[in-house]
Motif scaffolding. Structure first.
Motif, PDB file in Angstrom:
ATOM      1  N   SER A  16      26.373  25.829  24.182  1.00 41.94           N
ATOM      2  CA  SER A  16      27.394  25.638  23.150  1.00 41.94           C
ATOM      3  C   SER A  16      28.121  26.945  22.841  1.00 41.94           C
ATOM      4  O   SER A  16      29.226  26.936  22.292  1.00 41.94           O
ATOM      5  CB  SER A  16      26.764  25.086  21.866  1.00 41.94           C
ATOM      6  OG  SER A  16      25.888  26.031  21.282  1.00 41.94           O
ATOM      7  N   GLU A  17      27.509  28.060  23.222  1.00 45.92           N
ATOM      8  CA  GLU A  17      28.106  29.375  22.977  1.00 45.92           C
ATOM      9  C   GLU A  17      28.877  29.903  24.184  1.00 45.92           C
ATOM     10  O   GLU A  17      29.549  30.928  24.089  1.00 45.92           O
ATOM     11  CB  GLU A  17      27.007  30.364  22.602  1.00 45.92           C
ATOM     12  CG  GLU A  17      26.272  29.970  21.331  1.00 45.92           C
ATOM     13  CD  GLU A  17      24.906  30.628  21.213  1.00 45.92           C
ATOM     14  OE1 GLU A  17      24.589  31.117  20.108  1.00 45.92           O
ATOM     15  OE2 GLU A  17      24.145  30.656  22.201  1.00 45.92           O
ATOM     16  N   THR A  18      28.793  29.196  25.322  1.00 47.21           N
ATOM     17  CA  THR A  18      29.443  29.664  26.546  1.00 47.21           C
ATOM     18  C   THR A  18      30.447  28.668  27.117  1.00 47.21           C
ATOM     19  O   THR A  18      31.167  28.999  28.048  1.00 47.21           O
ATOM     20  CB  THR A  18      28.384  29.949  27.631  1.00 47.21           C
ATOM     21  OG1 THR A  18      27.704  28.729  27.973  1.00 47.21           O
ATOM     22  CG2 THR A  18      27.356  30.974  27.155  1.00 47.21           C
ATOM     23  N   ASN A  19      30.499  27.469  26.577  1.00 47.05           N
ATOM     24  CA  ASN A  19      31.352  26.414  27.084  1.00 47.05           C
ATOM     25  C   ASN A  19      32.586  26.264  26.189  1.00 47.05           C
ATOM     26  O   ASN A  19      32.459  26.015  24.989  1.00 47.05           O
ATOM     27  CB  ASN A  19      30.563  25.099  27.123  1.00 47.05           C
ATOM     28  CG  ASN A  19      31.326  23.968  27.779  1.00 47.05           C
ATOM     29  OD1 ASN A  19      32.550  23.905  27.737  1.00 47.05           O
ATOM     30  ND2 ASN A  19      30.600  23.051  28.385  1.00 47.05           N
ATOM     31  N   PRO A  20      33.801  26.391  26.760  1.00 46.29           N
ATOM     32  CA  PRO A  20      35.015  26.304  25.937  1.00 46.29           C
ATOM     33  C   PRO A  20      35.150  25.009  25.152  1.00 46.29           C
ATOM     34  O   PRO A  20      35.889  24.970  24.159  1.00 46.29           O
ATOM     35  CB  PRO A  20      36.147  26.446  26.959  1.00 46.29           C
ATOM     36  CG  PRO A  20      35.535  27.193  28.091  1.00 46.29           C
ATOM     37  CD  PRO A  20      34.112  26.732  28.162  1.00 46.29           C
ATOM     38  N   GLU A  21      34.458  23.959  25.570  1.00 48.62           N
ATOM     39  CA  GLU A  21      34.585  22.673  24.893  1.00 48.62           C
ATOM     40  C   GLU A  21      33.537  22.477  23.796  1.00 48.62           C
ATOM     41  O   GLU A  21      33.524  21.421  23.152  1.00 48.62           O
ATOM     42  CB  GLU A  21      34.465  21.548  25.914  1.00 48.62           C
ATOM     43  CG  GLU A  21      35.577  21.575  26.962  1.00 48.62           C
ATOM     44  CD  GLU A  21      35.434  20.469  27.981  1.00 48.62           C
ATOM     45  OE1 GLU A  21      34.451  19.694  27.890  1.00 48.62           O
ATOM     46  OE2 GLU A  21      36.300  20.361  28.868  1.00 48.62           O
ATOM     47  N   ARG A  22      32.705  23.492  23.560  1.00 47.63           N
ATOM     48  CA  ARG A  22      31.634  23.348  22.577  1.00 47.63           C
ATOM     49  C   ARG A  22      31.956  24.131  21.311  1.00 47.63           C
ATOM     50  O   ARG A  22      32.786  25.057  21.283  1.00 47.63           O
ATOM     51  CB  ARG A  22      30.302  23.801  23.167  1.00 47.63           C
ATOM     52  CG  ARG A  22      29.894  23.044  24.436  1.00 47.63           C
ATOM     53  CD  ARG A  22      29.584  21.583  24.171  1.00 47.63           C
ATOM     54  NE  ARG A  22      28.421  21.422  23.318  1.00 47.63           N
ATOM     55  CZ  ARG A  22      27.172  21.406  23.773  1.00 47.63           C
ATOM     56  NH1 ARG A  22      26.917  21.548  25.073  1.00 47.63           N
ATOM     57  NH2 ARG A  22      26.159  21.245  22.934  1.00 47.63           N
ATOM     58  N   TYR A  23      31.258  23.772  20.230  1.00 48.62           N
ATOM     59  CA  TYR A  23      31.647  24.235  18.894  1.00 48.62           C
ATOM     60  C   TYR A  23      31.433  25.735  18.665  1.00 48.62           C
ATOM     61  O   TYR A  23      32.123  26.333  17.836  1.00 48.62           O
ATOM     62  CB  TYR A  23      30.873  23.445  17.838  1.00 48.62           C
ATOM     63  CG  TYR A  23      29.399  23.784  17.750  1.00 48.62           C
ATOM     64  CD1 TYR A  23      28.928  24.718  16.836  1.00 48.62           C
ATOM     65  CD2 TYR A  23      28.479  23.172  18.589  1.00 48.62           C
ATOM     66  CE1 TYR A  23      27.585  25.033  16.757  1.00 48.62           C
ATOM     67  CE2 TYR A  23      27.142  23.471  18.516  1.00 48.62           C
ATOM     68  CZ  TYR A  23      26.689  24.401  17.600  1.00 48.62           C
ATOM     69  OH  TYR A  23      25.356  24.714  17.541  1.00 48.62           O
ATOM     70  N   ASP A  24      30.497  26.367  19.373  1.00 44.17           N
ATOM     71  CA  ASP A  24      30.158  27.759  19.075  1.00 44.17           C
ATOM     72  C   ASP A  24      30.758  28.746  20.066  1.00 44.17           C
ATOM     73  O   ASP A  24      30.389  29.924  20.080  1.00 44.17           O
ATOM     74  CB  ASP A  24      28.630  27.916  19.072  1.00 44.17           C
ATOM     75  CG  ASP A  24      28.138  28.743  17.890  1.00 44.17           C
ATOM     76  OD1 ASP A  24      28.968  29.116  17.044  1.00 44.17           O
ATOM     77  OD2 ASP A  24      26.927  29.011  17.827  1.00 44.17           O
ATOM     78  N   TYR A  25      31.692  28.277  20.879  1.00 49.52           N
ATOM     79  CA  TYR A  25      32.238  29.105  21.954  1.00 49.52           C
ATOM     80  C   TYR A  25      32.991  30.331  21.441  1.00 49.52           C
ATOM     81  O   TYR A  25      32.883  31.417  22.002  1.00 49.52           O
ATOM     82  CB  TYR A  25      33.149  28.251  22.831  1.00 49.52           C
ATOM     83  CG  TYR A  25      33.946  29.007  23.866  1.00 49.52           C
ATOM     84  CD1 TYR A  25      33.316  29.659  24.927  1.00 49.52           C
ATOM     85  CD2 TYR A  25      35.341  29.063  23.784  1.00 49.52           C
ATOM     86  CE1 TYR A  25      34.055  30.342  25.881  1.00 49.52           C
ATOM     87  CE2 TYR A  25      36.083  29.733  24.741  1.00 49.52           C
ATOM     88  CZ  TYR A  25      35.439  30.372  25.782  1.00 49.52           C
ATOM     89  OH  TYR A  25      36.172  31.043  26.729  1.00 49.52           O
ATOM     90  N   GLN A  26      33.756  30.188  20.364  1.00 50.60           N
ATOM     91  CA  GLN A  26      34.543  31.311  19.874  1.00 50.60           C
ATOM     92  C   GLN A  26      33.646  32.487  19.486  1.00 50.60           C
ATOM     93  O   GLN A  26      33.971  33.644  19.769  1.00 50.60           O
ATOM     94  CB  GLN A  26      35.396  30.895  18.681  1.00 50.60           C
ATOM     95  CG  GLN A  26      36.312  31.997  18.142  1.00 50.60           C
ATOM     96  CD  GLN A  26      37.333  32.486  19.152  1.00 50.60           C
ATOM     97  OE1 GLN A  26      37.733  31.743  20.050  1.00 50.60           O
ATOM     98  NE2 GLN A  26      37.754  33.729  19.022  1.00 50.60           N
ATOM     99  N   ARG A  27      32.514  32.194  18.863  1.00 55.51           N
ATOM    100  CA  ARG A  27      31.590  33.266  18.516  1.00 55.51           C
ATOM    101  C   ARG A  27      31.025  33.924  19.781  1.00 55.51           C
ATOM    102  O   ARG A  27      30.872  35.144  19.839  1.00 55.51           O
ATOM    103  CB  ARG A  27      30.443  32.737  17.656  1.00 55.51           C
ATOM    104  CG  ARG A  27      29.557  33.830  17.081  1.00 55.51           C
ATOM    105  CD  ARG A  27      28.547  33.248  16.110  1.00 55.51           C
ATOM    106  NE  ARG A  27      27.595  32.385  16.793  1.00 55.51           N
ATOM    107  CZ  ARG A  27      26.456  32.835  17.375  1.00 55.51           C
ATOM    108  NH1 ARG A  27      26.175  34.106  17.343  1.00 55.51           N
ATOM    109  NH2 ARG A  27      25.642  31.999  17.958  1.00 55.51           N
ATOM    110  N   GLY A  28      30.765  33.115  20.797  1.00 51.79           N
ATOM    111  CA  GLY A  28      30.292  33.667  22.062  1.00 51.79           C
ATOM    112  C   GLY A  28      31.309  34.604  22.683  1.00 51.79           C
ATOM    113  O   GLY A  28      30.958  35.659  23.226  1.00 51.79           O
ATOM    114  N   ARG A  29      32.583  34.249  22.602  1.00 51.04           N
ATOM    115  CA  ARG A  29      33.644  35.108  23.138  1.00 51.04           C
ATOM    116  C   ARG A  29      33.688  36.453  22.415  1.00 51.04           C
ATOM    117  O   ARG A  29      33.899  37.514  23.032  1.00 51.04           O
ATOM    118  CB  ARG A  29      35.008  34.430  22.992  1.00 51.04           C
ATOM    119  CG  ARG A  29      35.164  33.114  23.710  1.00 51.04           C
ATOM    120  CD  ARG A  29      36.537  32.522  23.471  1.00 51.04           C
ATOM    121  NE  ARG A  29      37.553  33.202  24.270  1.00 51.04           N
ATOM    122  CZ  ARG A  29      38.859  32.982  24.149  1.00 51.04           C
ATOM    123  NH1 ARG A  29      39.311  32.135  23.233  1.00 51.04           N
ATOM    124  NH2 ARG A  29      39.707  33.626  24.915  1.00 51.04           N
TER     125      ARG A  29
END
Length: 308
Positions: free
Chosen positions: A19-32
């Motif tokens: 969810s932290e690495t997939n652009p379609e998941r909710y936590d991606y922006q924090r991962g970026r």
């Protein structure tokens, strides 16, 4: 001095789930944001050691459009988007003095490792075998007949009977070595660092988390991880002449285990690639590692094609 920083995402401190690495998941922006901050720490470390260095940063995860350009250290240039030559190593050439791998992960089938895989979920294993000749071990600290990092045979065994499994760490390090470039630093979880140390014992490794499983880890605070990365990058670049490239001389025998029968069918359309006796394996012989690397990348792309 020219440095290439290849930045993947799964091995970034604090990241443990897709969810932290997939652009379609909710936590991606924090991962970026976490990914970009670690890239900046390594850029700063390189420039601490070499203030006039030309620093390229290759976004090396998924779409290759993850790092936030407006937040990246303005002293570096960003290689972004795909498709592109050399994939995760875009920007690397014979003029590059050092490569640094940030946020990398352990190969498929190894672990425990956070989000372990090789290129995509359809590549189950890649095995590369090379003959061991005296000129191929020069500068590595090995003697002819020994395991030269890349082959998994035991002493006394035929060096062409068993290939060593390689993930993105080994495949990319060998491509850098093909161009004469040493990988001087790698960061990720403890499993990724162990994988790198087995291939390139002279390189600096920075474990930013301890893997507990595929989606769990004990992780450093992101600011602590960045502090360690900055110091380690400066040290690694300063010692780059002491770290030999992972260089393989052809011909090389390559076996790739694929997850889908459809992908195997497509792979056999590529000249020189054949199905082996195993139900999921294709094989080819490459004259040099650069050719092998590009064919492996092609097989990874074929694995993304679904039946009509």
């Amino acid at each position: 001095m020219k440095a290439l920083i290849s930045v993947d995402m799964e091995g970034i401190s604090g990241i443990v789930h897709s969810s932290e690495t997939n652009p379609e998941r909710y936590d991606y922006q924090r991962g970026r944001e976490l990914m970009t901050a670690e890239a900046n720490a390594v850029i700063a470390g390189v420039l601490d050691a070499e203030p006039t260095a030309d620093v390229l940063v290759a976004d090396a995860h998924g779409t290759f459009r993850n790092l936030l350009p407006e937040q990246l250290d303005r002293r570096a240039r960003l290689v972004r988007g795909k498709p592109r030559a050399l994939n995760m190593l875009a920007g690397l050439d014979e003029e590059t003095d050092a490569a640094l791998f940030v946020g990398y992960h352990v190969r498929a089938g190894e672990g425990p490792g956070v989000l372990a895989h090789t290129m995509n979920g359809e590549i189950l294993d890649v095995r590369v075998t090379v003959d061991v000749e005296p000129e191929e071990v020069r500068g590595t600290g090995h003697t002819p007949g020994e395991d030269v990092r890349i082959t998994a045979h035991k002493p006394g065994e035929d060096s062409r009977t068993t290939g060593r499994s390689l993930g993105e760490i080994g495949l990319n390090a060998a491509m850098a070595g093909h161009l004469g470039v040493p990988v001087v630093l790698l960061s990720g979880d403890d499993a990724a660092c162990a994988e790198a140390a087995a291939l390139i014992p002279e390189a600096v490794t920075v474990p930013v988390k301890e893997a507990l499983g595929m989606a769990a880890a004990v992780t450093l605070h992101p600011e602590e991880a960045r502090d360690r990365l900055r110091r380690a990058a400066a040290d690694a670049v300063s010692r780059r002449r002491e770290i030999p490239p992972l260089s393989l001389t052809g011909p090389l025998d390559v076996e790739v285990d694929l997850g889908s029968p459809h992908t195997i069918d497509l792979a056999t359309l590529v000249p020189g690639v054949s199905r082996t006796a195993g139900a999921r394996t294709v094989a080819f012989t490459a004259p040099d590692y650069g050719t092998a690397y590009r064919l492996i990348l092609l097989l990874a792309q074929l694995a993304t094609i679904r039946p009509a």
